[in-house]
Design a protein around this motif. Sequence first.
Motif, PDB file in Angstrom:
ATOM      1  N   UNK A  47     -22.371  35.268-100.345  1.00  0.00           N
ATOM      2  CA  UNK A  47     -22.417  36.003 -99.066  1.00  0.00           C
ATOM      3  C   UNK A  47     -23.941  35.822 -98.323  1.00  0.00           C
ATOM      4  N   UNK A  48     -24.743  35.945 -99.019  1.00  0.00           N
ATOM      5  CA  UNK A  48     -26.143  35.738 -98.626  1.00  0.00           C
ATOM      6  C   UNK A  48     -26.566  34.412 -97.536  1.00  0.00           C
ATOM      7  N   UNK A  49     -25.425  33.784 -97.858  1.00  0.00           N
ATOM      8  CA  UNK A  49     -25.687  32.111 -97.033  1.00  0.00           C
ATOM      9  C   UNK A  49     -25.220  32.653 -95.621  1.00  0.00           C
ATOM     10  N   UNK A  50     -24.520  33.755 -95.241  1.00  0.00           N
ATOM     11  CA  UNK A  50     -24.238  34.174 -93.964  1.00  0.00           C
ATOM     12  C   UNK A  50     -25.007  34.953 -93.330  1.00  0.00           C
ATOM     13  N   UNK A  51     -26.431  35.188 -93.883  1.00  0.00           N
ATOM     14  CA  UNK A  51     -27.569  35.875 -93.491  1.00  0.00           C
ATOM     15  C   UNK A  51     -27.808  37.138 -94.200  1.00  0.00           C
ATOM     16  N   UNK A  52     -29.093  37.381 -93.856  1.00  0.00           N
ATOM     17  CA  UNK A  52     -29.682  38.584 -94.906  1.00  0.00           C
ATOM     18  C   UNK A  52     -29.158  39.848 -94.775  1.00  0.00           C
ATOM     19  N   UNK A  53     -28.507  40.182 -93.442  1.00  0.00           N
ATOM     20  CA  UNK A  53     -27.917  41.289 -93.150  1.00  0.00           C
ATOM     21  C   UNK A  53     -26.690  41.567 -94.184  1.00  0.00           C
ATOM     22  N   UNK A  54     -25.966  40.423 -93.909  1.00  0.00           N
ATOM     23  CA  UNK A  54     -24.670  40.752 -94.707  1.00  0.00           C
ATOM     24  C   UNK A  54     -24.917  41.001 -96.262  1.00  0.00           C
ATOM     25  N   UNK A  55     -25.858  40.213 -96.864  1.00  0.00           N
ATOM     26  CA  UNK A  55     -26.247  40.357 -98.134  1.00  0.00           C
ATOM     27  C   UNK A  55     -26.494  41.827 -98.686  1.00  0.00           C
ATOM     28  N   UNK A  56     -27.281  42.252 -97.911  1.00  0.00           N
ATOM     29  CA  UNK A  56     -27.622  43.643 -98.145  1.00  0.00           C
ATOM     30  C   UNK A  56     -26.525  44.773 -97.896  1.00  0.00           C
ATOM     31  N   UNK A  57     -25.843  44.379 -96.934  1.00  0.00           N
ATOM     32  CA  UNK A  57     -24.609  45.407 -96.669  1.00  0.00           C
ATOM     33  C   UNK A  57     -23.539  45.024 -97.931  1.00  0.00           C
ATOM     34  N   UNK A  58     -23.434  43.893 -98.409  1.00  0.00           N
ATOM     35  CA  UNK A  58     -22.685  43.836 -99.684  1.00  0.00           C
ATOM     36  C   UNK A  58     -23.094  44.577-100.800  1.00  0.00           C
ATOM     37  N   UNK A  59     -24.446  44.356-101.102  1.00  0.00           N
ATOM     38  CA  UNK A  59     -25.351  44.788-102.380  1.00  0.00           C
ATOM     39  C   UNK A  59     -25.167  46.559-102.130  1.00  0.00           C
ATOM     40  N   UNK A  60     -25.039  46.802-100.802  1.00  0.00           N
ATOM     41  CA  UNK A  60     -24.768  48.497-100.828  1.00  0.00           C
ATOM     42  C   UNK A  60     -23.260  48.940-101.187  1.00  0.00           C
ATOM     43  N   UNK A  61     -22.504  48.007-100.823  1.00  0.00           N
ATOM     44  CA  UNK A  61     -21.120  48.258-101.083  1.00  0.00           C
ATOM     45  C   UNK A  61     -20.922  48.164-102.875  1.00  0.00           C
TER      46      UNK A  61
END
Length: 1515
Positions: A47-61
């Motif tokens: 998911x991180x390959x799609x951008x830093x923003x997405x990575x952290x949103x996923x981590x929060x989820x």
Amino acid sequence: MRNVIVLSLLLLLLNIHHVISAPKGVTASLSAKWSMTPFLLETSEFIGEDGNEKFWQFVDTVKELTVYKQGESVRSYYNLVLKKAGQFLTDLQVNLLKFALALRSYSPAVQASQQIASDEPPPEACPAFVSIHGQRSCSTKDIKKLLKAAAGRPKPYLHKNDHTYPGVNKSDVPVVILYAEIGTKKFTSFHKVLSGKAGEGTLVYVLRHFVAVPKPQKMLLSGYGVELAIKSTEYKAVDDTKVKESGANAEEDNNDEVQGFVFGKLKKSHPELQEQLVELRKHLLESTNDMVPLKVWEMQDLSFQAAARIMSVPKFDALKLMRDLSQNFPSKARSLTRVAVKQEMRKEIEENQKRLGESIGVHVGDGELFINGLHIDLDIHNPFSILDILRGEARVLEGLHNLGIKGEHQGKLLRLPVNAVDDSYALDIRHPAIMWINDVENDLVYRSWPTGVQELLRATFPGVIRQIRRNLFNLVLFLDPVREESVELVKLAELFYKHKIPLRIGFVFVVNTKDEIDGSSDAGVGFFRLLNYIADEYDSSQALMSIVSMYNKVDAGETLSVDAISAYLKRKFPKANAERILGIESEYDDKRKDGALFYKNSGLGALPLALFNGVPLSPDEMDPDELETIILQRIMDTTTAFQRAVFMGQLTEGSNVVDYLMEQANVVPRMNPLILSTDRKYLDFTAKPVVDDWEDTTMFSFFDSRDKTAVMAKRMKYFTNTDEDGMSAVTLWIAGDFETVSGRKLLLGALKRVKASPGVRVGVIDNPSGKPSEDNTVLYRAIWASLLTQKNKAAAEFVQKLLREESIQLLQKGTKMKDLLMQGMDRDAFEKRFNTLEVDFIRSQQLFCRDVLKLSPGQQAVISNGRILGPFEEQEEFTVEDFQLLEKITLSGSAENIKAKVKLMGMKAKHASDLVMKVDALLTAAPKGEVRRDVHFAKDSHSVLRLSPRENEVFYDVVAVVDPLTREAQKMSPLLIVLSQVVNVRLQVFMNCRAKLSEMPLKSFYRYVLESDVNFLANDTVSPGPVARFMELPESPLLTLIMITPESWMVQAVRSPHDLDNIHLQEVSGVVAAEYELEHLLLEGHCFDLSTGQPPRGLQFTLGMSRDPLMYDTIVMANLGYFQLKANPGAWILKLRKGRSEEIYQVLTHDGTDSPADAGDVLVVLNSFHSKIIKVRVQKKAEKMNEDLLSENSESKGIWDSIASITGGGSKKEDGEREKEDVLNIFSVASGHLYERFLRIMMLSVLRHTKTPVKFWFLKNYLSPSFKETIAHMAEKYGFQYELVQYKWPRWLHQQTEKQRVIWGYKILFLDVLFPLAVDKIIFVDADQDLRDFDLEGAPYGYTPFCDSRREMEGYRFWKSGYWASHLGHRKYHISALYVVDLKKFRKIAAGDRLRGQYQALSQDPNSLSNLDQDLPNNMIHQVVIKSLPQEWMWCETWCDDASKVSAKTIDLCNNPKTKEPKLTAAARIVPEWVEYDNEIKQLLGQVQEQQDTATQKHTPSPSQHEKEDRRDEL
């Protein structure tokens, strides 16, 4: 029921005896060297390959997801991870994620973090920890304390792909690195504290994966091929030692289908017939495995017959059949000979082959794969890189799909040529401000030259500049005449002119433009006026001469003065009136301002400047000493471009060359680095938000960037000036605060451009300097109201009036907005709308500017078809000319082409213009790959297998061209099957058959290990992983197992009792299981010496980590400056080796690494299965310029000690030099149990015949696991040292496919890089001490010649006739079974590089170098001299007579072409002590085996509860 009857009949017919025999076969698996990485962490990397923003949103989820691990089965936990990921991914991306997890594609990225953590190292018993500038803690409580003094400690180095929390990024705050496992409680507690502080901007928070207790299970990999090649058994080379079978069980493989029977199902439904079914399966296998050799006439048509068979089955089975036929061809060949081939099919295949040859250069029998027109070369690409391509394509495909582009239109838009960003833009030089000194086309000086452009095609000597009377080459110099640098440049121009170089030279003099300044006060103005006077009165060339003579009077370091100019004028032109020329009333002052204005408008950088054919030269090229060479080089380079243009008919005799040059795509009206920069950012318009509401700011603030952009695009209103078809190909958005002068100026410029240019439209976005309110948005609301209520033309005119400063002053003085309205406007509608407009939507616009465009309030930006330019600096101007340039760049990039395609779709103009903007942003933002090919077939009814995609979904267009009986088909068919499972494909497979085959097209069985998703067992645990299974194998042939892995993988066999070089299923019961391990990922590179441009031969690099800097080392080759180092996932430090390398050289720059290019320590992060190739440039230190790395005394003591030498025999290392003197180095290569048995006997024989300490060097790549296990015991018993060396065949050196030839290659091709520089001499294979001191008389190596004494073998001596006889002349042909190499001399004369060069040239022909290791040095005998060793060094019965055996020092067991006697028999017969040595070693190995068995029994515990739990918790 029918099945049961058939089955009973068969069982009766077979009249089965109750004998159970396990099915036979071969399996191969490949595990990673590191432990299994959790799927959750791999998913986060995906998911991180799609951008830093997405990575952290996923981590929060997934903060505390791991609590579900305990309660759920492994399968449901895996599904939970996918479900969470699905919140951030489309369905297509979820499928790609499953594929990535099956491939374990992101495991190296997780492992790299794990390794970096272990290098920290982690505090004891710590599930997660922070590292703050080098100090570590396991508790959140310590963070405050550690932060306090952090500023005093150095900051840690962050890698490119570190995950940094998107807070307020300041550079002066401490960096906190959290090492933790996402989803665990401990992670959550740290994350809460750190994300809070990062949000406030008090620290930078970086997360790296760290699993405190990694799972012990090894992880099985996929993405590689396994081949079982059929060996020639002309000479029997199989070991007769019995193998202790491993209890490998093949039960689970009974699911295989054999001739239509699925045995797994039959066993379930008929448990009472277990034994008979096993027999039936075996019988069917033996009856199908028909290995009787085919006659030549039966082979001719096999390829067409296979294609006919594939095309005859239902299309969903066709790929599986192709896989089956190609991968098991040797046992399927006979059945294919009975297939009839239709004439239509042959004809169609031939027509298609002709068309493919003409259109894309694909030849008969070639195998090629195209995904969406991109050529996927399977020699270079592997599943990991194909996954990356699929992901990159997914973004574009889904974008087009979301924009409503379906079916055929998708392919057409994808294949549009998107012009790559050009970095050599040219400025139009047809400008009146340029003062041309000469004109090649019209000046009399050049009248003798030919004028035809065809002259360009006439042959000349290399480096000769053609003298043609055309202005092909134009040099424009921008100069300030008073500056010191101008002097040399003018002199250089005069030099070009005097030497009649065909170069048109022009000057632009940039002088003071103020009217009141004149020539008596300003030297520049005086100079300009005087020049004009000379040019007018005489001619331009005279003017150039005058400038030079004026400059000649100026002393070095001085500048031109007013006095010097008037003195020159008086001296040269005594009759002229100085006042009239230089003074206030000068008649020679016209155009003075033009030069300065042209310079200002051109947007070029600092003076002095030069343009060659309009292309600016860089500041470092402006050095007058360099410039001459650079201009001449440019002339040579440009000549080739002109030649091409003439040849293609683009430049003809009638063309005006300068016009032709200035009409090229890279010519622009002005240079603006902001517009022309190659680093470009784009908006993503492809989202489909649920609502398109911007009135509700709170709602709008929750949208992500893509949704915000989509809402803006939907609600935007435009000032348009459509072209004749009502469309606008260029859409500009202007963002700014229009209450400011600069904001109004920017918008006014854009509106002027719209008026002048059809096909451009402008949308306006407000970004007020403060919080949006009634007061600070007056103008914008008026603009918006006019857009909503007025006709286009009226609105544009009104807004242009409104933006003028006089209107603003009126408004400030209290004039009402309605009083500014113009004729022809709908006043009521405007007033009503203007007075009722809320400010909320402007707040949303400001949010868009902040979050998406990254603008602060009040900052300005311009967006052109989604490309963001800005934010602009305070004083930065964006003029009407800039808008013109931006429009040109946008159109020529791809907008024009896209518009043409969209026009054909027939939609409404506004919608069409929107689509052009959105598609343009999507396609130009996509990374520029290679050209997409259009693969079309003439006909496709009989020779093309077609699979249609699922309707209304994103689909990939896949075209495969393949001959079903080739190595490509073996690999491509399983790949296509998996591709069609992973993504929706429109597939076309063309049968590119070869006719008239004269030999068997495939001589091997093959499996490609690849799965589309993670597999689970029936009890919901993860299956152990992908394995290559060969279950339907004939038992008669002798097979050798070859692993075919991606380029940068170094694998070795780690477990298998069987001889994997000689697998003979007749002699095996059960399954031959081979276990391999990915031992290293290679770091490869190329190294050059900057001062010479040559590779620094013999330079050594070391690779390690901060705690262990010397783990691996290597030597740079002269071929391409190539080097390779063994590594694994993690962060590595590359250094020059201590000793001479470091003393003489220093690293200057490096590319492809993970540290800044000028950093001394080269840091490289390996975090994927892809190849990592770096470039390093070194230079000798100033005081060492004349030293040579390979000079005589080049080795320091104990060099190479860093290789973890596996040194046996308890040898004590004394002084390095002594040790070198005292050791006999013997190198040997062996593969297969028999040769390893010979090897042990050779070692024992050497040890018995010498008193000198011996060190054996073995090539590790091909040694069996059993040899590697037992060698240490031998070393201990017999007291010798040994070392295993390893080298991966470089990708650029022609690959051999046959294992035996690969091993021969290793014997000769890499001698200079296999051994440490400290080893002076090495003896290959059987030798004894006297040989070490043999004088090679300056030759790099010595070989024994073949014996001539056994007369009866004369007919077999191939070197006595034909090619060898004429090539060798009076020299002898040497045998490669024993040779001695003087490595110092060998390296000094670059023998290795010469041998590799010759090998590369000869090996392309499959018929050359039939005995590679022997033919190559004999072929090179004239370039690399061979010293002939005395005949008695090696005796071999085949060629030498019995009388000479007495004096022989070593005996070689040569193959005998006459008797073809097996090696084992020959050994026992020829060498008397052979049997005795053999028995002695067998006894030793027996003892070792016993010790291991007792040790294993002691350590085997009963299968306990905890083991079962372990199986559950694999994720």
